[in-house]
Design a protein around this motif. Structure first.
Motif, PDB file in Angstrom:
ATOM      1  N   LYS A 222       0.880  -1.171   0.000  1.00 18.67           N
ATOM      2  CA  LYS A 222       0.000   0.000   0.000  1.00 18.67           C
ATOM      3  C   LYS A 222       0.911   1.213   0.000  1.00 18.67           C
ATOM      4  CE  LYS A 222      -4.127   1.997   0.429  1.00 18.67           C
ATOM      5  NZ  LYS A 222      -5.259   1.801  -0.496  1.00 18.67           N
ATOM      6  N   GLY A 223       0.948   1.935  -1.118  1.00 13.51           N
ATOM      7  CA  GLY A 223       1.952   2.977  -1.240  1.00 13.51           C
ATOM      8  C   GLY A 223       3.327   2.333  -1.296  1.00 13.51           C
TER       9      GLY A 223
ATOM     10  N   GLU B  22       4.673   1.085   1.489  1.00 18.09           N
ATOM     11  CA  GLU B  22       4.724   0.133   2.599  1.00 18.09           C
ATOM     12  C   GLU B  22       4.348  -1.263   2.117  1.00 18.09           C
ATOM     13  OE1 GLU B  22       3.772   2.152   6.760  1.00 18.09           O
ATOM     14  OE2 GLU B  22       2.116   2.397   5.349  1.00 18.09           O
TER      15      GLU B  22
ATOM     16  N   ARG C 118       2.340  -0.370  12.404  1.00 17.15           N
ATOM     17  CA  ARG C 118       3.440  -1.122  11.786  1.00 17.15           C
ATOM     18  C   ARG C 118       3.654  -2.500  12.405  1.00 17.15           C
ATOM     19  NH1 ARG C 118       8.790   2.347  11.039  1.00 17.15           N
ATOM     20  NH2 ARG C 118       8.602   2.442  13.310  1.00 17.15           N
TER      21      ARG C 118
ATOM     22  N   PRO D 182       9.190   0.008   4.792  1.00 17.36           N
ATOM     23  CA  PRO D 182       8.593   1.338   4.622  1.00 17.36           C
ATOM     24  C   PRO D 182       9.038   2.028   3.342  1.00 17.36           C
ATOM     25  CG  PRO D 182      10.482   1.491   6.067  1.00 17.36           C
ATOM     26  CD  PRO D 182      10.411   0.062   5.616  1.00 17.36           C
TER      27      PRO D 182
ATOM     28  N   GLY E 258      -3.509   0.460   4.722  1.00 20.66           N
ATOM     29  CA  GLY E 258      -3.342   1.902   4.879  1.00 20.66           C
ATOM     30  C   GLY E 258      -2.005   2.235   5.488  1.00 20.66           C
ATOM     31  N   ASP E 259      -1.873   3.482   5.954  1.00 20.58           N
ATOM     32  CA  ASP E 259      -0.625   3.949   6.538  1.00 20.58           C
ATOM     33  C   ASP E 259      -0.308   3.144   7.799  1.00 20.58           C
ATOM     34  OD1 ASP E 259       1.635   5.448   7.036  1.00 20.58           O
ATOM     35  OD2 ASP E 259       0.535   7.029   8.105  1.00 20.58           O
ATOM     36  N   GLN E 260       0.778   2.373   7.753  1.00 23.24           N
ATOM     37  CA  GLN E 260       1.224   1.522   8.845  1.00 23.24           C
ATOM     38  C   GLN E 260       0.159   0.510   9.284  1.00 23.24           C
ATOM     39  OE1 GLN E 260       2.776   3.864  12.108  1.00 23.24           O
ATOM     40  NE2 GLN E 260       4.174   5.018  10.774  1.00 23.24           N
TER      41      GLN E 260
ATOM     42  N   SER F 239      -2.427  -1.034  13.232  1.00 23.83           N
ATOM     43  CA  SER F 239      -2.372   0.327  12.717  1.00 23.83           C
ATOM     44  C   SER F 239      -1.086   1.025  13.146  1.00 23.83           C
ATOM     45  CB  SER F 239      -3.587   1.131  13.193  1.00 23.83           C
ATOM     46  OG  SER F 239      -3.660   1.127  14.617  1.00 23.83           O
TER      47      SER F 239
END
Length: 427
Positions: A177-178, A180, A239, A194, A220-222, A237
């Motif tokens: 995701k991105g 990550e 990492r 990351p 999503g983010d981490q 959420s």
């Protein structure tokens, strides 16, 4: 004519015959080759061998007229046979048996040869969303390969933290995701990056984790969502430093509690998954290890929901169509599609030409186009949402089972198999 003359005539004819035989023995095809990669195949079905003997009666019993007639006949036969040999061998077809030419028949797929051992089974593949040319493929024997040209070429990657222990990990699932990314494997291992895979860090896991990790999804983010073959679903959420359970009990506990609810074949001993597939909106469908029933889960539910199979044969695999419906594969090569969309137990069989080999996976490129893959190089294609399927004979000569069909954003698609077989979609 005196006897002496007849004998001399016989010697002269024997000399001519020996010359004839030597000439015939020297006739060879000018198209012979020693290249082991090619096979010469004449178009003529009545090809005669180049060397052939012509038996003659004893010369001492022939008179002069018979001698002359026989010599003329031998010369005519020699010319006729020589012409026949040249005519039969002139239009030859060169058939290249090398792997590169054999793969040219793959009209919409090309085989990509990987720098790995033949016994490796490829299990999953993923690309970095921000860079579609950069991706990773993984599998058994701690296999991890990286590409930076969209999958045309691959090179091995090693992760130091995964090589510290004396384990030969089986990497089961990868997701991005991105920039990550996440990898899970067996024995229990969790890796996180990351920076789009430039570096990988190992995240410690609890020894009390129920079952083996078989699937992970970057959300999503981490953040990520992880599933085990015992039906445990965990989300993080931060990492992966902390994980929260999304279901209250494992599949074994659910089946043991609902064994009297009418689910055929449900028992404590079949409380594990053979396959797990996730829809884009977060719903799951999983097939029991014996294939005698399946289970579903939707976000917000506290437990997995068991379902009786609607077909006589045991289930091989299940997944989601592009329109939100379900597809179902049974052992022996049968394919079924659910009526309508969403979770249901109502399926209809779709005729397919699998040649008796099992179909192992289905991947949708769009709502109309999908591909199915299976044992012994079986490839099937539909262009009408699955209503009819046509067998693609292009991969029939690939001696491998094709386990997974994966389509990414755009026109990227891959088929993964055993013995390191990787097919790349050309469109």
């Amino acid at each position: 004519m005196t006897r002496h003359h007849r004998i001399r005539r016989g010697k002269k004819e024997r000399t001519e015959e020996e010359s004839f035989r030597a000439t015939m023995a020297s006739v060879t095809s000018p198209f012979t080759t020693t290249n082991a990669s090619f096979i010469l195949r004449p178009n003529s079905q009545n090809h005669q061998p180049a060397h052939r003997s012509f038996p003659l009666p004893p010369r001492a019993c022939l008179n002069e007229s018979q001698d002359q007639h026989r010599i003329q006949l031998n010369r005519r036969q020699f010319i006729s046979q020589t012409a026949a040999i040249v005519a039969a061998t002139a239009p030859l077809t060169l058939i290249d048996q090398s792997p590169a030419v054999a793969d040219e028949a793959l009209s919409q797929w090309e085989r990509v040869y990987l720098p790995i051992d033949p016994g490796v089974v490829l299990l999953d593949i993923a690309f970095v969303p921000d860079d579609p040319t950069h991706g990773f493929v993984l599998g058994t024997r701690q296999t991890l390969l990286e590409t930076k040209d969209g999958g045309a070429t691959w090179f091995p990657r090693s992760i130091a933290s995964a090589e510290e222990e004396d384990f030969n990990y089986r990497f089961n699932s990868i997701s991005f995701k991105g920039n990550e990314g996440w990898i899970v494997g067996k024995p229990a291992i969790l890796l996180y990056t990351p920076d789009a895979g430039e570096t990988w860090k190992r995240i410690p896991l609890s020894a009390q984790l129920p079952g083996d990790m078989v699937y992970i999804k970057a959300t999503g983010d981490q953040s990520a969502e992880m599933v085990t073959d015992e039906g445990a679903i965990y989300v993080t959420s931060n990492r992966g430093y902390n994980w929260r359970a999304a279901v209250q009990e494992t599949v074994s506990a659910t089946l043991n509690r609902t064994v009297s609810s009418g689910i055929s074949g449900a028992s404590y001993y079949t409380g594990s998954f053979n396959t797990v597939n996730r829809s884009p909106d977060g719903r799951y469908v999983a097939v029991s290890s014996r294939g005698n029933f399946y289970m579903t889960w939707e976000p917000g539910q506290a437990f997995w929901q068991p379902h009786n199979r609607a077909v006589a044969r045991r289930i091989q695999n299940m997944g989601w169509r592009a329109d939100g419906g379900l597809w179902l594969l049974v052992r022996g090569g049968g394919l079924y599609l659910s009526k309508g969309t969403g979770i249901t137990e109502d399926f209809e069989e779709i005729p397919v030409q699998s040649r008796g080999f099992g179909i192992l996976d289905v991947g949708y490129r769009s709502q109309e186009e999908a591909w199915a893959a299976g044992g012994s190089g079986v490839l099937l294609r539909t262009t009408n949402g699955g209503k009819s399927w046509i067998r693609d004979k292009a991969a029939d000569n690939i001696a491998a089972n094709l386990y997974s069909v994966r389509f990414m954003e755009g026109n990227q698609g891959f088929v993964l198999g055993n013995d390191g077989v990787l097919l790349r979609y050309l469109g």
